[in-house]
Scaffold this active site. Structure first.
Site, mmCIF file in Angstrom:
data_model
loop_
_atom_site.group_PDB
_atom_site.id
_atom_site.type_symbol
_atom_site.label_atom_id
_atom_site.label_comp_id
_atom_site.label_asym_id
_atom_site.label_seq_id
_atom_site.Cartn_x
_atom_site.Cartn_y
_atom_site.Cartn_z
ATOM 1 N N ARG A 68 0.804 -1.219 0.000
ATOM 2 C CA ARG A 68 0.000 0.000 0.000
ATOM 3 C C ARG A 68 0.844 1.279 0.000
ATOM 4 N NH1 ARG A 68 -3.024 -4.049 2.114
ATOM 5 N NH2 ARG A 68 -0.961 -4.723 2.696
ATOM 6 N N THR A 69 1.786 1.356 0.939
ATOM 7 C CA THR A 69 2.502 2.622 1.126
ATOM 8 C C THR A 69 3.360 2.945 -0.098
ATOM 9 O OG1 THR A 69 2.584 2.035 3.455
ATOM 10 C CG2 THR A 69 3.924 3.906 2.764
ATOM 11 N N LYS A 128 25.326 -6.313 -1.436
ATOM 12 C CA LYS A 128 26.798 -6.415 -1.444
ATOM 13 C C LYS A 128 27.409 -5.702 -0.242
ATOM 14 C CE LYS A 128 26.478 -5.881 -6.433
ATOM 15 N NZ LYS A 128 26.633 -4.833 -7.463
ATOM 16 N N ARG A 174 11.293 3.623 4.105
ATOM 17 C CA ARG A 174 10.835 2.567 5.031
ATOM 18 C C ARG A 174 12.057 1.769 5.444
ATOM 19 N NH1 ARG A 174 5.622 -1.274 4.708
ATOM 20 N NH2 ARG A 174 4.736 0.748 5.278
ATOM 21 N N HIS A 206 4.657 5.690 11.673
ATOM 22 C CA HIS A 206 4.234 5.574 10.271
ATOM 23 C C HIS A 206 3.243 6.731 10.038
ATOM 24 C CE1 HIS A 206 3.092 4.003 6.486
ATOM 25 N NE2 HIS A 206 2.723 2.789 6.798
HETATM 26 N N1 CP Z 1 -0.380 -0.156 5.966
HETATM 27 C C1 CP Z 1 0.837 -0.380 5.400
HETATM 28 O O1 CP Z 1 1.828 0.238 5.747
HETATM 29 O O2 CP Z 1 0.816 -1.332 4.422
HETATM 30 P P1 CP Z 1 2.077 -1.759 3.555
HETATM 31 O O3 CP Z 1 3.040 -2.477 4.466
HETATM 32 O O4 CP Z 1 1.503 -2.678 2.486
HETATM 33 O O5 CP Z 1 2.690 -0.536 2.965
#
Ligand code: CP
Length: 311
Positions: free
Chosen positions: A53-54, A81, A103, A131
């Site tokens: 999603r993100t 590496k 992320r 998040h």
């Molecule tokens: N909600 C969320 O962060 O989903 P993803 O891990 O798929 O990005």
């Protein structure tokens, strides 16, 4: 707004309103509308952990604003590496990026990154910490349905201990004057839970009849090193949401989940398909929120910036 978005703590309540109002402008224009606002800018999605999603919604958001997009996943890159986060980030910045969406499995990684590069940093999930764009899309979804955020009763149920979604959403709900309550077994609460200054309940059936939103959290099995619950079956029977439990919720209340869902654990298939369940709508709203963030951080001024939004 601050230069980066690494934590909800970097936002004021007014910033949140501006972000949500700007997302509303994008949502009203519909998904086919493309804007020239970020033409000439480059956004890099730098993902060291898996995401559906993100990552996809930041990519779509940047493209709808006419930015160029680089997608980096650590698997298959020179990280294999032994290249460090610092060298990876500086390599990417040398290609001319204006914003990095990060992320990373390490809590605090966005702060380290901000010390190494000039690009603006958007935290797309750091370890078990925060998040923030997820929390903003959740607020947006709640406000669209309830017409307000202040005083909204939001039960956050499940694995609070390992959840960066919870880390941001608790902060965000408190910032806008909502009333979060945490519902979890003691083993799934963080040792520092008192610092949130939020009530804790242990019986989901006592809480559900009083909520405006039941927000279910994924059991983060990949972050659990030890027996936090006797079994998933027992957890599900005590804290999982099924259609029967959901039937005790007030008529206008919502069921939310950040995804991905563990069906049969925190949410049963019968609850996931109810009309009050807005999980796919959260995904759609995520694109508009991420457009608003990129627009405000890289290009625009505010929610009424007609000139910049025209096109
Ligand atoms: N909600 C969320 O962060 O989903 P993803 O891990 O798929 O990005």
């Amino acid at each position: 707004m601050e230069r980066h978005l690494r934590s909800i703590d970097e936002l004021s309540a007014e910033d949140v309103t501006t972000i949500l109002d700007t997302a509303e402008v994008f949502r009203a224009a519909g998904p086919r509308r493309k804007y020239p606002t970020l033409r000439g800018k480059t956004v890099c999605n730098l993902f060291f952990e898996s995401s559906t999603r993100t990552r996809l919604s930041f990519e779509l958001a940047a493209k709808r604003l006419s930015a160029d997009v680089l997608n980096f996943a650590s698997g298959g890159s020179s990280v294999d590496k032994g290249e460090s986060l610092k060298d990876t980030a500086q390599t990417i910045e040398a290609m001319g990026v204006d914003a990095i969406v990060l992320r990373h499995e390490a809590s605090g990684a966005p702060w380290r990154l901000a010390g190494w590069v000039d690009a603006k940093i958007l935290n797309a999930g750091d370890g078990m910490h925060e998040h923030p764009s997820q929390a903003l899309l959740d607020l947006f979804t709640m406000r669209r349905h309830h017409g307000r955020l202040e005083g909204l009763k939001v039960a956050m149920v499940g694995d609070i201990r390992h959840s960066r979604v919870a880390g941001s959403l608790i902060r965000a709900l408190r910032l806008v004057g909502a009333d979060p309550v945490l519902v979890a077994p003691r083993t799934l609460l963080p040792p520092s839970v008192a610092t949130f200054d939020v009530p804790v309940e242990y019986d989901i059936e006592q809480v559900l009849p009083k909520v405006d939103v039941c927000y279910l959290l994924r059991m983060q099995l990949e972050r659990m090193h030890g027996g936090f619950v006797p079994s998933l079956r027992e957890y599900s029977s005590l804290y999982g949401l099924d259609a029967s439990r959901a039937s005790t919720m007030p008529e206008a209340s919502l069921i939310m989940h950040p995804g991905p869902m563990n069906r049969g654990v925190e949410i049963d298939g019968s609850a996931a398909e109810l009309p009050r369940t807005v999980i796919t709508e959260q995904v759609t709203n995520g694109i508009n929120i991420r457009m608003a963030l990129l627009y405000l951080m890289l290009g625009g001024k505010d929610a009424s910036g007609e000139e910049a939004l025209d096109g």
